[in-house]
Design a protein around this motif. Structure first.
Motif, PDB file in Angstrom:
ATOM      1  N   HIS A  79      28.756  53.369  29.017  1.00  0.00           N
ATOM      2  CA  HIS A  79      28.998  52.026  29.430  1.00  0.00           C
ATOM      3  C   HIS A  79      30.539  51.540  29.933  1.00  0.00           C
ATOM      4  CE1 HIS A  79      25.609  51.422  26.447  1.00  0.00           C
ATOM      5  NE2 HIS A  79      24.956  50.886  27.347  1.00  0.00           N
ATOM      6  N   LEU A  80      30.278  51.045  31.223  1.00  0.00           N
ATOM      7  CA  LEU A  80      31.614  50.396  31.642  1.00  0.00           C
ATOM      8  C   LEU A  80      31.474  48.823  31.611  1.00  0.00           C
ATOM      9  CD1 LEU A  80      31.762  52.446  34.980  1.00  0.00           C
ATOM     10  CD2 LEU A  80      33.605  52.397  33.207  1.00  0.00           C
ATOM     11  N   VAL A  81      32.477  48.304  31.014  1.00  0.00           N
ATOM     12  CA  VAL A  81      32.655  46.973  31.060  1.00  0.00           C
ATOM     13  C   VAL A  81      33.674  46.622  31.826  1.00  0.00           C
ATOM     14  CG1 VAL A  81      33.216  44.895  29.407  1.00  0.00           C
ATOM     15  CG2 VAL A  81      31.907  46.929  28.468  1.00  0.00           C
ATOM     16  N   MET A  82      33.370  45.755  32.896  1.00  0.00           N
ATOM     17  CA  MET A  82      34.283  45.339  33.693  1.00  0.00           C
ATOM     18  C   MET A  82      34.884  43.787  33.721  1.00  0.00           C
ATOM     19  SD  MET A  82      34.510  47.636  35.824  1.00  0.00           S
ATOM     20  CE  MET A  82      33.610  49.118  36.543  1.00  0.00           C
ATOM     21  N   CYS A  83      35.908  43.525  33.308  1.00  0.00           N
ATOM     22  CA  CYS A  83      36.603  42.305  32.822  1.00  0.00           C
ATOM     23  C   CYS A  83      37.501  41.547  33.874  1.00  0.00           C
ATOM     24  CB  CYS A  83      37.683  42.547  31.739  1.00  0.00           C
ATOM     25  SG  CYS A  83      36.695  43.237  30.182  1.00  0.00           S
ATOM     26  N   GLY A  84      37.055  40.262  34.388  1.00  0.00           N
ATOM     27  CA  GLY A  84      37.765  39.577  35.174  1.00  0.00           C
ATOM     28  C   GLY A  84      37.177  38.371  35.562  1.00  0.00           C
ATOM     29  N   GLY A  85      37.657  37.280  35.633  1.00  0.00           N
ATOM     30  CA  GLY A  85      36.958  35.868  35.977  1.00  0.00           C
ATOM     31  C   GLY A  85      36.905  35.749  37.272  1.00  0.00           C
ATOM     32  N   PRO A  86      37.155  34.275  37.656  1.00  0.00           N
ATOM     33  CA  PRO A  86      37.184  34.039  39.175  1.00  0.00           C
ATOM     34  C   PRO A  86      38.185  34.503  40.028  1.00  0.00           C
ATOM     35  CG  PRO A  86      36.479  32.328  37.403  1.00  0.00           C
ATOM     36  CD  PRO A  86      36.988  33.253  36.776  1.00  0.00           C
ATOM     37  N   VAL A  87      37.907  34.973  41.091  1.00  0.00           N
ATOM     38  CA  VAL A  87      39.175  35.284  41.851  1.00  0.00           C
ATOM     39  C   VAL A  87      39.066  34.413  43.402  1.00  0.00           C
ATOM     40  CG1 VAL A  87      37.386  36.792  43.218  1.00  0.00           C
ATOM     41  CG2 VAL A  87      39.925  37.109  43.467  1.00  0.00           C
ATOM     42  N   MET A  88      38.149  33.820  43.704  1.00  0.00           N
ATOM     43  CA  MET A  88      38.028  32.877  44.787  1.00  0.00           C
ATOM     44  C   MET A  88      36.698  32.236  44.876  1.00  0.00           C
ATOM     45  SD  MET A  88      38.322  35.194  48.335  1.00  0.00           S
ATOM     46  CE  MET A  88      37.710  33.659  49.382  1.00  0.00           C
ATOM     47  N   TRP A  89      36.536  30.980  44.898  1.00  0.00           N
ATOM     48  CA  TRP A  89      35.366  30.319  45.182  1.00  0.00           C
ATOM     49  C   TRP A  89      34.246  30.986  44.217  1.00  0.00           C
ATOM     50  CZ3 TRP A  89      30.950  30.395  49.548  1.00  0.00           C
ATOM     51  CH2 TRP A  89      30.219  29.367  49.569  1.00  0.00           C
ATOM     52  N   TRP A  90      33.211  31.511  44.344  1.00  0.00           N
ATOM     53  CA  TRP A  90      32.172  31.891  43.509  1.00  0.00           C
ATOM     54  C   TRP A  90      32.264  33.347  43.068  1.00  0.00           C
ATOM     55  CZ3 TRP A  90      29.645  36.012  45.641  1.00  0.00           C
ATOM     56  CH2 TRP A  90      29.491  35.826  47.129  1.00  0.00           C
ATOM     57  N   GLN A  91      33.193  33.963  43.792  1.00  0.00           N
ATOM     58  CA  GLN A  91      33.434  35.409  43.654  1.00  0.00           C
ATOM     59  C   GLN A  91      34.265  35.791  42.073  1.00  0.00           C
ATOM     60  OE1 GLN A  91      35.139  37.334  46.925  1.00  0.00           O
ATOM     61  NE2 GLN A  91      33.036  37.489  47.866  1.00  0.00           N
ATOM     62  N   THR A  92      33.888  36.657  41.322  1.00  0.00           N
ATOM     63  CA  THR A  92      34.702  37.010  40.256  1.00  0.00           C
ATOM     64  C   THR A  92      35.227  38.554  40.421  1.00  0.00           C
ATOM     65  OG1 THR A  92      32.898  37.926  39.057  1.00  0.00           O
ATOM     66  CG2 THR A  92      33.322  35.605  38.820  1.00  0.00           C
TER      67      THR A  92
END
Length: 199
Positions: free
Chosen positions: A72-85
């Motif tokens: 498994h790969l767990v990608m961590c990172g919240g909002p970057v702009m508008w609706w994108q993460t």
């Protein structure tokens, strides 16, 4: 006046060169202190933290996945702009390298390293992970490893720190590059802040 000005300038350059020569070992040590690299072993998940602009963290995670270090790969990172993460963009990068969507888990709420760890917990428990490989840039590994180990220890999850190897960020002369200098100094400031917050 002109000759005196030139002489003064040369003296300043000479003194600065001596100071830099004397300080270089300390500056090198400041860079290497930030790096935590554990022996690489198989794990249940590869956790990749967002934060770089080149995608090299994801590339390292993909490489580890392709070599069979975890399923498994767990990608961590919240909002970057508008609706994108960040997590969604990282997943797109992984899929472009033929990583199946079923192998990718998204932690897409975090806004800090501390939240990366906190919000990854439910995903890791869902797959019954007992060991993870943590991927981030070299200068970020000490703080990230510290936070993840402290956060995941109560759940019996071991953390293996695996910094990006083929990185554009070089720490052996970090003080000679403005962007890298900023990253290193910001990292030290963040470590102090996290310590004061009790993270």
């Amino acid at each position: 006046w002109y000759n005196g000005h030139i002489m003064f300038k040369n003296i300043i350059i000479f003194l600065f060169s001596i100071l830099l020569f004397l300080m270089t070992p300390l500056l090198v040590r400041m860079g290497t202190f930030l790096v935590v690299q554990d022996p690489l072993v198989k794990a249940d998940a590869i956790v990749v933290l967002s934060g770089d602009l080149t995608g090299e963290r994801v590339l390292q995670g993909i490489g580890l996945y392709k070599f069979g270090y975890a399923d498994h790969l767990v990608m961590c990172g919240g909002p970057v702009m508008w609706w994108q993460t960040y997590a969604e963009n990282m997943m797109r990068q992984a899929r472009s390298f033929k990583v199946p969507e079923s192998a990718v888990l998204l932690e897409d709420r975090s806004m800090s390293t501390y939240e990366n760890a906190r919000f990854a917990v439910p995903l890791l428990r869902k797959i019954n992970a007992k060991r993870i490989i943590l991927v981030t840039n070299q200068f970020h590994t000490r703080r990230a490893s510290w936070i993840f180990k402290k956060t995941l220890k109560p759940y019996g999850i071991e953390v293996i720190s695996c910094p990006v190897q083929a990185s554009t960020i070089k720490l052996n002369d970090w003080w000679k590059n403005h962007e890298v200098t900023q990253a290193v100094l910001n990292e030290y400031a963040a470590m102090v802040f996290y310590w004061l917050k009790g993270y």
